[in-house]
Design a protein around this motif. Structure first.
Motif: not given
Length: 634
Positions: A283-286, A453-456
């Motif tokens: 999952h792209c972090t942003f 919902y982003s990893p960040y």
């Protein structure tokens, strides 16, 4: 039941609403009378007459002001009876570089839009609908809420339903909790939940079937005593066989009758898949685009083709945006191959992964793709690693080069501000940008915002330990911060990564790229005995270079892909003695891009569809000029 589905400002005006098209199909299959109201086009016609609104104005509020919420602020005065200080919001806009003219337009629209909202609500009430449903994505929240509030006052028995990306997860529950004139909120995929909700609502009574309501996954509703209920969302995404095709009946006719018909060229929206096959594993972090459901699901190639061609035939339109977050790789040898072999002249937009090879871009072009969004985001391998993008800087440059060679426009943005990045990740890239001026530049460059919902957002250990709702939410909604924390999609934190001065240097270099791109060129052509390169770039004073020796030809061919020096030395005749001087010379000539220990050549194939189309246009102009001169002589 009589159902009206509404698309409010600031929804896109050049495409119909995919969400409403799908819900129209799903509800109609259940026997309901369904109308779609494109109130965004109603607003364009009203505002163009009353305020001289232009396309540029609409695009500012619908797109470029998103991270400052200007589109939502315009309608925010109608959400409740609380005052909203334009002076306070002006300071927010000005502090983020908004132009004076855009600030003034925001204030003037805020003052006059109540007239439009009253008129629309009155018209909707007069049609006596049983249900009015609003789709809300990006900056459609407040306009939708404003109409819902007044409509509920005018016709209390009409059920108000909200759905869309702004209603996913906690956002939908917060919206339902804080705006009592919204009766129901559908969270998650709506083509199953919405028809079930309609079945639970009896048009002859105000008492819905509460047992049915309680069984609809993700639904927010209220008990008899007014207590809010938020049903658990489904943990299983909708399988592709259950994703229905949209019904766009009436959209093109409405657009043709609007002043917007002179502003935009219409396109249709289709989807082949949902979720992201890359994001399932990395999952792209942003990225927060997929909300609650990351799982990748794809329609069969045959079904996707049938839907695509059916829409083209039905609406006599050839331009399509495929909204998939990432293209199913299985479509290359099925959908794209079939379209390439057919006589259809479709023009398609796809989102793809940037590690595609040259033949993939050719398949896209042959299949009708005129534009792709490859998710380039950066040209630094280290920064891309921090994003978990799964590509390198050289691969991204290769993607830009190969897309252009195939005649496909690449649309992308440059992002910065990642925890762990340093100035070194940008100085080398900035120094090399003049060599890239012939390739498609980014549309914009921006410091990342933290998206729900982003990893960040979900994992503070990645670098953003303290998050707050972005400041525009407090200006738009008069709610406690605890409620804003659930309602918001965009969050702020202390800036990470490069500082403001370094970001300004990057912005300036990218601005120079955008300015030089229309007049820059670097191409090559392979002949029987040599490779000929032609350059027209402001930073380089050579125009023609011929590669004639076996070492030069082999090295150039190998650099079609990112390679290390060690690999090149092992494969090129003459080894180190031949390779290193050539790499040094070609770097000075702007033929190569270097990053992360790899290098790749930058030259675009001279016989490509873009250049062919340009040549055809130039030839047509010459013919017209010749015909004009001949007419004058006669």
């Amino acid at each position: 039941m009589k159902v009206v589905l509404v698309s409010m400002p600031w929804g896109s005006i050049d495409v119909p609403s995919l969400a409403l098209g799908i819900l129209r199909t799903a509800a109609s299959r259940g026997g309901h009378e369904v109308e779609v109201r494109y109130a965004n086009l109603d607003f364009v016609d009203w505002a163009a007459r009353v305020t001289d609104l232009t396309l540029a104005d609409y695009q500012y509020f619908s797109e470029s002001s998103y991270f400052l919420g200007a589109g939502d602020w315009v309608f925010s005065g109608l959400l409740d009876d609380a005052d909203r200080s334009f002076d306070s919001y002006t300071r927010l806009l000005a502090g983020n570089g908004t132009a004076d003219a855009e600030i003034a337009r925001t204030g003037s629209l805020h003052r006059v839009v109540p007239e439009f909202i009253r008129g629309l609500a009155t018209e909707l009430a007069a049609t006596a609908p049983d249900v009015v449903g609003f789709t809300t994505t990006f900056q459609q929240n407040t306009a939708s809420l404003a109409v819902a509030r007044l409509l509920k006052q005018l016709r209390p028995q009409t059920r108000i339903v909200f759905g869309g990306a702004n209603c996913d997860g906690p956002q939908g529950a917060a919206l339902h909790r804080n705006f009592p004139y919204v009766d129901y909120v559908v969270r998650g995929e709506g083509e199953v939940a919405f028809p079930h909700l309609l079945d639970a609502l009896d048009p002859l009574t105000t008492a819905p079937d509460r047992t049915k309501l309680a069984g609809i996954a993700g639904l927010c509703w209220r008990d008899r005593d007014g207590t809010g209920q938020a049903n658990p969302m489904s943990s299983t995404p909708l399988p592709p066989t259950h994703i229905v095709a949209p019904d766009y009946t009436g959209y093109l006719e409405r657009l043709d009758a609007s002043v917007a018909a002179d502003w935009v060229a219409p396109k249709l929206v289709v989807e082949g898949s949902r979720g992201c096959w890359w994001g399932e594993k990395h999952h792209c972090t942003f990225c927060g685009l997929n909300g609650s459901f990351m799982q990748f699901r794809s329609k069969s190639p045959a079904r996707f083709l049938d839907e695509l061609l059916d829409l083209a035939r039905r609406h006599q339109l050839l331009d399509f945006i495929v909204v998939d977050n990432i293209l199913d790789m299985a479509y290359f040898d099925t959908v794209l191959r079939w379209l390439a072999e057919s006589e259809y002249d479709l023009r398609l937009h796809f989102e793809v992964k940037a590690n595609l090879r040259r033949h993939h871009f050719q398949q896209l072009s042959d299949g009708g793709a005129v534009q792709v969004q490859p998710g380039v985001e950066s040209l630094s391998t280290n920064v891309l690693r921090l994003m978990d993008k799964g590509v390198t800087g050289c691969q991204n440059v290769r993607a830009l080069r190969d897309a252009q060679s195939a005649g496909v426009t690449a649309s992308w943005n440059y992002l910065y501000g990642f925890p762990g990045e340093t100035a070194r990740d940008y100085t080398s890239v900035v120094a090399q940008l003049p060599a890239l001026h012939h390739l498609e530049p980014p549309i914009s460059s921006t410091r990342i915002a933290i998206e729900r919902y982003s990893p960040y957002f979900d994992r503070p250990e990645l670098g953003f330990a303290t998050l707050r709702p972005a400041p525009q939410y407090a200006e738009i909604y008069r709610l406690p911060e605890t409620e804003l924390a659930d309602l918001a999609y965009v969050f702020t934190s202390a800036p990470r990564g490069i500082d403001g001065a370094q970001a300004a240097e990057l912005d300036a270099a990218l601005g120079a790229w955008q300015a030089q791109y229309p007049v820059s060129r670097l191409t090559y052509q392979e002949l029987a005995d040599r490779i000929v390169l032609v350059s027209r770039r402001a930073s380089y004073d050579w125009t023609v270079l011929e590669l004639t020796t076996p070492a030069e030809v082999e090295l150039f061919r190998l650099l079609g892909q990112p390679r290390t020096v060690a690999t090149l030395v092992a494969k090129v005749p003459g080894g180190t003695a031949a390779v290193e001087p050539l790499l040094s010379r070609w770097t000075a000539l702007g033929l190569l891009f270097h990053d992360g220990g790899y290098q790749v050549h930058l030259a675009v194939e001279s016989h490509n569809q873009v250049l062919t189309r340009i040549d055809h246009r130039r030839a047509a102009v010459r013919r017209l000029e010749e015909e004009s001169r001949a007419t004058v002589v006669a």
